[in-house]
Design a protein around this motif. Structure first.
Motif, PDB file in Angstrom:
ATOM      1  N   ALA A   6      13.748  -8.923 -11.697  1.00  0.00           N
ATOM      2  CA  ALA A   6      14.828  -9.484 -12.514  1.00  0.00           C
ATOM      3  C   ALA A   6      14.224 -10.677 -13.236  1.00  0.00           C
ATOM      4  CB  ALA A   6      16.013  -9.913 -11.660  1.00  0.00           C
ATOM      5  N   ILE A   7      14.205 -10.586 -14.541  1.00  0.00           N
ATOM      6  CA  ILE A   7      13.594 -11.618 -15.375  1.00  0.00           C
ATOM      7  C   ILE A   7      14.622 -12.119 -16.378  1.00  0.00           C
ATOM      8  CG2 ILE A   7      11.800 -12.160 -17.055  1.00  0.00           C
ATOM      9  CD1 ILE A   7      10.498 -11.588 -14.504  1.00  0.00           C
ATOM     10  N   GLY A   8      14.727 -13.415 -16.464  1.00  0.00           N
ATOM     11  CA  GLY A   8      15.635 -14.018 -17.431  1.00  0.00           C
ATOM     12  C   GLY A   8      14.883 -14.880 -18.427  1.00  0.00           C
ATOM     13  N   TRP A   9      15.462 -14.998 -19.607  1.00  0.00           N
ATOM     14  CA  TRP A   9      14.982 -15.943 -20.613  1.00  0.00           C
ATOM     15  C   TRP A   9      16.008 -17.069 -20.731  1.00  0.00           C
ATOM     16  CZ3 TRP A   9      10.354 -16.290 -22.923  1.00  0.00           C
ATOM     17  CH2 TRP A   9       9.536 -15.165 -22.974  1.00  0.00           C
ATOM     18  N   PHE A  10      15.488 -18.281 -20.776  1.00  0.00           N
ATOM     19  CA  PHE A  10      16.313 -19.471 -20.937  1.00  0.00           C
ATOM     20  C   PHE A  10      15.737 -20.301 -22.074  1.00  0.00           C
ATOM     21  CE2 PHE A  10      19.009 -19.429 -17.125  1.00  0.00           C
ATOM     22  CZ  PHE A  10      18.405 -18.400 -16.419  1.00  0.00           C
ATOM     23  N   ARG A  11      16.503 -21.235 -22.577  1.00  0.00           N
ATOM     24  CA  ARG A  11      15.996 -22.145 -23.593  1.00  0.00           C
ATOM     25  C   ARG A  11      16.581 -23.538 -23.382  1.00  0.00           C
ATOM     26  NH1 ARG A  11      18.895 -19.518 -28.986  1.00  0.00           N
ATOM     27  NH2 ARG A  11      21.055 -20.187 -28.525  1.00  0.00           N
ATOM     28  N   GLN A  12      15.853 -24.500 -23.860  1.00  0.00           N
ATOM     29  CA  GLN A  12      16.281 -25.879 -23.667  1.00  0.00           C
ATOM     30  C   GLN A  12      15.873 -26.729 -24.856  1.00  0.00           C
ATOM     31  OE1 GLN A  12      14.870 -27.771 -20.051  1.00  0.00           O
ATOM     32  NE2 GLN A  12      16.659 -29.099 -19.996  1.00  0.00           N
ATOM     33  N   VAL A  13      16.821 -27.524 -25.291  1.00  0.00           N
ATOM     34  CA  VAL A  13      16.608 -28.512 -26.332  1.00  0.00           C
ATOM     35  C   VAL A  13      16.600 -29.876 -25.663  1.00  0.00           C
ATOM     36  CG1 VAL A  13      17.579 -29.538 -28.415  1.00  0.00           C
ATOM     37  CG2 VAL A  13      17.741 -27.067 -28.051  1.00  0.00           C
ATOM     38  N   PRO A  14      15.720 -30.783 -26.085  1.00  0.00           N
ATOM     39  CA  PRO A  14      15.698 -32.119 -25.462  1.00  0.00           C
ATOM     40  C   PRO A  14      17.069 -32.759 -25.442  1.00  0.00           C
ATOM     41  CG  PRO A  14      13.814 -31.854 -26.905  1.00  0.00           C
ATOM     42  CD  PRO A  14      14.676 -30.637 -27.108  1.00  0.00           C
ATOM     43  N   GLY A  15      17.425 -33.273 -24.266  1.00  0.00           N
ATOM     44  CA  GLY A  15      18.710 -33.935 -24.116  1.00  0.00           C
ATOM     45  C   GLY A  15      19.853 -33.018 -23.787  1.00  0.00           C
ATOM     46  N   LYS A  16      19.588 -31.721 -23.732  1.00  0.00           N
ATOM     47  CA  LYS A  16      20.638 -30.759 -23.398  1.00  0.00           C
ATOM     48  C   LYS A  16      20.248 -29.946 -22.179  1.00  0.00           C
ATOM     49  CE  LYS A  16      22.626 -30.211 -28.013  1.00  0.00           C
ATOM     50  NZ  LYS A  16      23.084 -29.232 -29.039  1.00  0.00           N
ATOM     51  N   GLU A  17      21.239 -29.317 -21.573  1.00  0.00           N
ATOM     52  CA  GLU A  17      20.974 -28.491 -20.402  1.00  0.00           C
ATOM     53  C   GLU A  17      20.272 -27.196 -20.801  1.00  0.00           C
ATOM     54  OE1 GLU A  17      24.690 -29.865 -17.514  1.00  0.00           O
ATOM     55  OE2 GLU A  17      24.534 -27.798 -18.216  1.00  0.00           O
ATOM     56  N   ARG A  18      19.485 -26.688 -19.873  1.00  0.00           N
ATOM     57  CA  ARG A  18      18.859 -25.394 -20.089  1.00  0.00           C
ATOM     58  C   ARG A  18      19.943 -24.317 -20.069  1.00  0.00           C
ATOM     59  NH1 ARG A  18      13.287 -24.435 -16.951  1.00  0.00           N
ATOM     60  NH2 ARG A  18      13.033 -26.451 -17.971  1.00  0.00           N
ATOM     61  N   GLU A  19      19.870 -23.387 -21.008  1.00  0.00           N
ATOM     62  CA  GLU A  19      20.902 -22.355 -21.091  1.00  0.00           C
ATOM     63  C   GLU A  19      20.291 -20.958 -21.024  1.00  0.00           C
ATOM     64  OE1 GLU A  19      23.035 -22.264 -24.776  1.00  0.00           O
ATOM     65  OE2 GLU A  19      21.236 -22.208 -26.013  1.00  0.00           O
ATOM     66  N   GLY A  20      21.045 -20.052 -20.442  1.00  0.00           N
ATOM     67  CA  GLY A  20      20.591 -18.679 -20.349  1.00  0.00           C
ATOM     68  C   GLY A  20      20.679 -17.964 -21.676  1.00  0.00           C
ATOM     69  N   VAL A  21      19.665 -17.183 -21.981  1.00  0.00           N
ATOM     70  CA  VAL A  21      19.623 -16.413 -23.221  1.00  0.00           C
ATOM     71  C   VAL A  21      19.820 -14.928 -22.940  1.00  0.00           C
ATOM     72  CG1 VAL A  21      18.188 -15.732 -25.178  1.00  0.00           C
ATOM     73  CG2 VAL A  21      18.107 -18.095 -24.325  1.00  0.00           C
ATOM     74  N   SER A  22      19.100 -14.408 -21.927  1.00  0.00           N
ATOM     75  CA  SER A  22      19.173 -12.988 -21.627  1.00  0.00           C
ATOM     76  C   SER A  22      18.579 -12.733 -20.256  1.00  0.00           C
ATOM     77  CB  SER A  22      18.411 -12.191 -22.693  1.00  0.00           C
ATOM     78  OG  SER A  22      18.549 -10.803 -22.515  1.00  0.00           O
ATOM     79  N   CYS A  23      18.924 -11.594 -19.679  1.00  0.00           N
ATOM     80  CA  CYS A  23      18.356 -11.196 -18.398  1.00  0.00           C
ATOM     81  C   CYS A  23      18.225  -9.678 -18.355  1.00  0.00           C
ATOM     82  CB  CYS A  23      19.204 -11.678 -17.235  1.00  0.00           C
ATOM     83  SG  CYS A  23      18.498 -11.326 -15.598  1.00  0.00           S
ATOM     84  N   ILE A  24      17.131  -9.206 -17.775  1.00  0.00           N
ATOM     85  CA  ILE A  24      16.890  -7.784 -17.609  1.00  0.00           C
ATOM     86  C   ILE A  24      16.358  -7.548 -16.207  1.00  0.00           C
ATOM     87  CG2 ILE A  24      14.505  -7.896 -18.460  1.00  0.00           C
ATOM     88  CD1 ILE A  24      15.011  -5.196 -19.865  1.00  0.00           C
ATOM     89  N   SER A  25      16.666  -6.391 -15.663  1.00  0.00           N
ATOM     90  CA  SER A  25      16.191  -6.094 -14.317  1.00  0.00           C
ATOM     91  C   SER A  25      15.851  -4.616 -14.195  1.00  0.00           C
ATOM     92  CB  SER A  25      17.252  -6.469 -13.280  1.00  0.00           C
ATOM     93  OG  SER A  25      18.279  -5.500 -13.262  1.00  0.00           O
ATOM     94  N   SER A  26      15.276  -4.267 -13.066  1.00  0.00           N
ATOM     95  CA  SER A  26      14.895  -2.880 -12.826  1.00  0.00           C
ATOM     96  C   SER A  26      16.081  -2.015 -12.428  1.00  0.00           C
ATOM     97  CB  SER A  26      13.811  -2.812 -11.740  1.00  0.00           C
ATOM     98  OG  SER A  26      14.251  -3.480 -10.573  1.00  0.00           O
TER      99      SER A  26
END
Length: 129
Positions: free
Chosen positions: A33-53
């Protein structure tokens, strides 16, 4: 050593595309199970997508649905994030993360960061307007 390594970030104009890669080493993709997240300085990390087997379909944040596509290549132990129609608000550091020893994206909330055990170092995506 168990690790995730992201690549593919860069500078792109609004409306353009990028493909990010997340290569896993030290564990197999038989169950993942692999997820992609992103983060902008000063903001919380947010989920972008997730895929699994085992999940029937991947998960996406509403902000990227229809523009981003997550996929996996088990033979290469790699998960990709194809990003199209990029917007300036997509600018962030993108991280991939894994839930080790499980085969489904975290439930009930796949974006719940503490569920993810292993993180990559991140790759910068900058979208110019």
């Amino acid at each position: 050593e168990v690790q995730l390594v992201e690549s593919g970030g860069g500078l792109v104009q609004a409306g353009g595309s990028l493909r990010l890669s997340c290569v896993a080493s030290g564990f197999t993709f038989d169950d993942f199970a692999i997820g992609w997240f992103r983060q902008v300085p000063g903001k919380e990390r947010e989920g972008v997508s997730c895929i699994s087997s085992s999940d029937d379909w991947p998960y996406y944040a509403d902000s990227v649905k229809g523009r981003f596509t997550i996929s996996s290549d088990n033979a290469k132990n790699t998960v990709y994030l194809q990003m199209n129609s990029l917007k300036s608000e997509d600018t962030a550091v993108y991280y991939c993360a894994s839930v080790l020893a499980v085969s489904a994206c975290p439930r009930p909330d796949w974006t719940y960061i503490p569920s993810y055990d292993l993180w990559g170092q991140g790759t910068q995506v900058t979208v110019s307007s």
